[in-house]
Design a protein around this motif. Sequence first.
Motif, PDB file in Angstrom:
ATOM      1  N   ILE A   1      -5.816   3.950   0.326  1.00  0.00           N
ATOM      2  CA  ILE A   1      -4.504   4.236  -0.287  1.00  0.00           C
ATOM      3  C   ILE A   1      -4.606   6.046  -0.361  1.00  0.00           C
ATOM      4  O   ILE A   1      -3.496   6.584  -0.112  1.00  0.00           O
ATOM      5  CB  ILE A   1      -4.593   3.804  -1.663  1.00  0.00           C
ATOM      6  CG1 ILE A   1      -4.657   2.545  -1.973  1.00  0.00           C
ATOM      7  CG2 ILE A   1      -3.537   4.458  -2.484  1.00  0.00           C
ATOM      8  CD1 ILE A   1      -3.429   1.668  -1.359  1.00  0.00           C
TER       9      ILE A   1
ATOM     10  N   GLU B   1      -4.492  -0.120   4.677  1.00  0.00           N
ATOM     11  CA  GLU B   1      -3.961  -0.860   3.183  1.00  0.00           C
ATOM     12  C   GLU B   1      -4.971  -2.023   3.174  1.00  0.00           C
ATOM     13  O   GLU B   1      -4.502  -2.832   2.072  1.00  0.00           O
ATOM     14  CB  GLU B   1      -2.651  -1.808   3.859  1.00  0.00           C
ATOM     15  CG  GLU B   1      -2.764  -2.902   5.056  1.00  0.00           C
ATOM     16  CD  GLU B   1      -3.065  -2.420   6.315  1.00  0.00           C
ATOM     17  OE1 GLU B   1      -3.593  -1.267   6.621  1.00  0.00           O
ATOM     18  OE2 GLU B   1      -3.305  -3.445   7.348  1.00  0.00           O
TER      19      GLU B   1
ATOM     20  N   GLN C   1      -9.247  -0.437   0.116  1.00  0.00           N
ATOM     21  CA  GLN C   1      -9.144  -0.045  -1.169  1.00  0.00           C
ATOM     22  C   GLN C   1      -8.853   1.558  -1.297  1.00  0.00           C
ATOM     23  O   GLN C   1      -8.078   1.907  -0.979  1.00  0.00           O
ATOM     24  CB  GLN C   1     -10.626  -0.387  -1.811  1.00  0.00           C
ATOM     25  CG  GLN C   1     -10.894  -1.663  -1.916  1.00  0.00           C
ATOM     26  CD  GLN C   1     -12.383  -2.054  -2.367  1.00  0.00           C
ATOM     27  OE1 GLN C   1     -13.204  -1.504  -2.128  1.00  0.00           O
ATOM     28  NE2 GLN C   1     -12.548  -3.251  -2.844  1.00  0.00           N
TER      29      GLN C   1
ATOM     30  N   ALA D   1       0.847  -1.190  -0.061  1.00  0.00           N
ATOM     31  CA  ALA D   1      -0.271   0.131  -0.035  1.00  0.00           C
ATOM     32  C   ALA D   1       1.029   1.361   0.062  1.00  0.00           C
ATOM     33  O   ALA D   1       0.638   2.374  -0.464  1.00  0.00           O
ATOM     34  CB  ALA D   1      -0.941  -0.083   1.299  1.00  0.00           C
TER      35      ALA D   1
END
Lengths: 212, 254
Positions: free
Chosen positions: A201, A194, A197, A20
């Motif tokens: 991010i 992480e 979705q 991530a």
Amino acid sequence: MQTIALIDYGSGNQRSAEKALWEAARRLGKRRDIRATADPDFIASADRLLLPGVGAFAACMRGLAARDGVIEAMGAAVKRGAPFLGVCVGMQLLATRGLEFGETQGLGWIPGDVARITPADAALKVPHMGWNDIRAETPHPLFAEAAGRDFYFTHSFAFTPEDPATTTASVDHGGRFAAAVAKDNVAGVQFHPEKSQASGIDLISRFLEWTP
Amino acid sequence: MTLKVRVIPCLDVKDGRVVKGVQFLALRDAGDPVEQAQAYDAAGADELMFLDITASHEGRRPIHEVIARTAEVCFMPLSVGGGVRTVADARALLLSGADKVSINTAAVENPDLLAACADAFGSQAVVAAVDAKQVESGRWNIFTYGGRKDTGIDAVEYARLAVEKGAGEILLTSMDRDGAKNGYDTVLLKAVSGAVTVPVIASGGAGSTDHMVDAVKSGGADAVLAASIFHFGEIGIGEAKQALAAAHLPVRLT
């Protein structure tokens, strides 16, 4: 190039957290030196730090303490003012103490306790597992865009800071508890960015740009 | 303002390839689990379940690589089940990038395996998979070995025991309804969800969005899992969520 230390102490979500971080840096179009590491020198001099964590508070604290010089190195970086983000149990470890299987000392960087969730409605399930939306509490640049969005949670314990002003976002599951905390250059999130979705991010991207 | 009902597509994986996977999208490689996972990620699935149905369970299995590759591109919760018999099996899957490991037969035979895994990885990573078949009115037995063996163990009692041992979630599959598309067994769901304090995932029988609504409203499920109706495009992930939302159930709309 900015260095980002992902603290490597055997946490289950370390790999996802690393992916991530790379994804967030890629979306920002910024080159970053991201390393999963337990090297005290790299950690102490890192520009930013991320502490992952899943499982039990005491086991995570033991895992951290078992890595020579890691806690001291994180402390040195935080003292220097480097932005620090704890994730899930990594966030809970910021507390003074954890109250799972007896009492365990935490890092104590944000005073408070970590205790089992007891939803007011007995029909609500624990672990608090799944997607839930967070509400902004004390305004904070790191979480400004996160308010109202859903993030993925999975935990049975929650962090109650001594100073309510250090709670920057909350979540409701039979009562409100801290979804995010921050004090100076130290921040933490109870959810898993992480695993969240685009919302997750985005939050990690914000962390990579955050100047406390 | 509240925890959302999760919609979870399940992919059967054999020797690293998807069996009966997504057939409504023009995928470059319809057998590649990672492509399918990405499609569901993009569609707004709340979580993904991989069920490894590979026969041999020796050494490093293709499923590890599948999970590792999926975790590189999908920033969402990943569960994996099938063939987990030891703490080492669970650890290998979690290290590959799974967030939760679902344990079926081995935990029914030895519930302490759930405790050992919860101690090692935390309850949030441990799912007890329960395959239940009705044997009389209001009584369901656990069937193991993919539904072939009647253990004689009461499913509700077992679910309770599994949670006591440390399971953080129950994946409840009705063997009677599995593949029948005539709805989840809401009576079974209600019996189990009322008996345990952890989330329950409804599985087996989904044929329409109404069935998903029923699983939550009548069955008390916290999440709904389905395989073929999603793969064949009979119901889209978004459509399932819209239906749940229309029934005033909390969902995450992406």
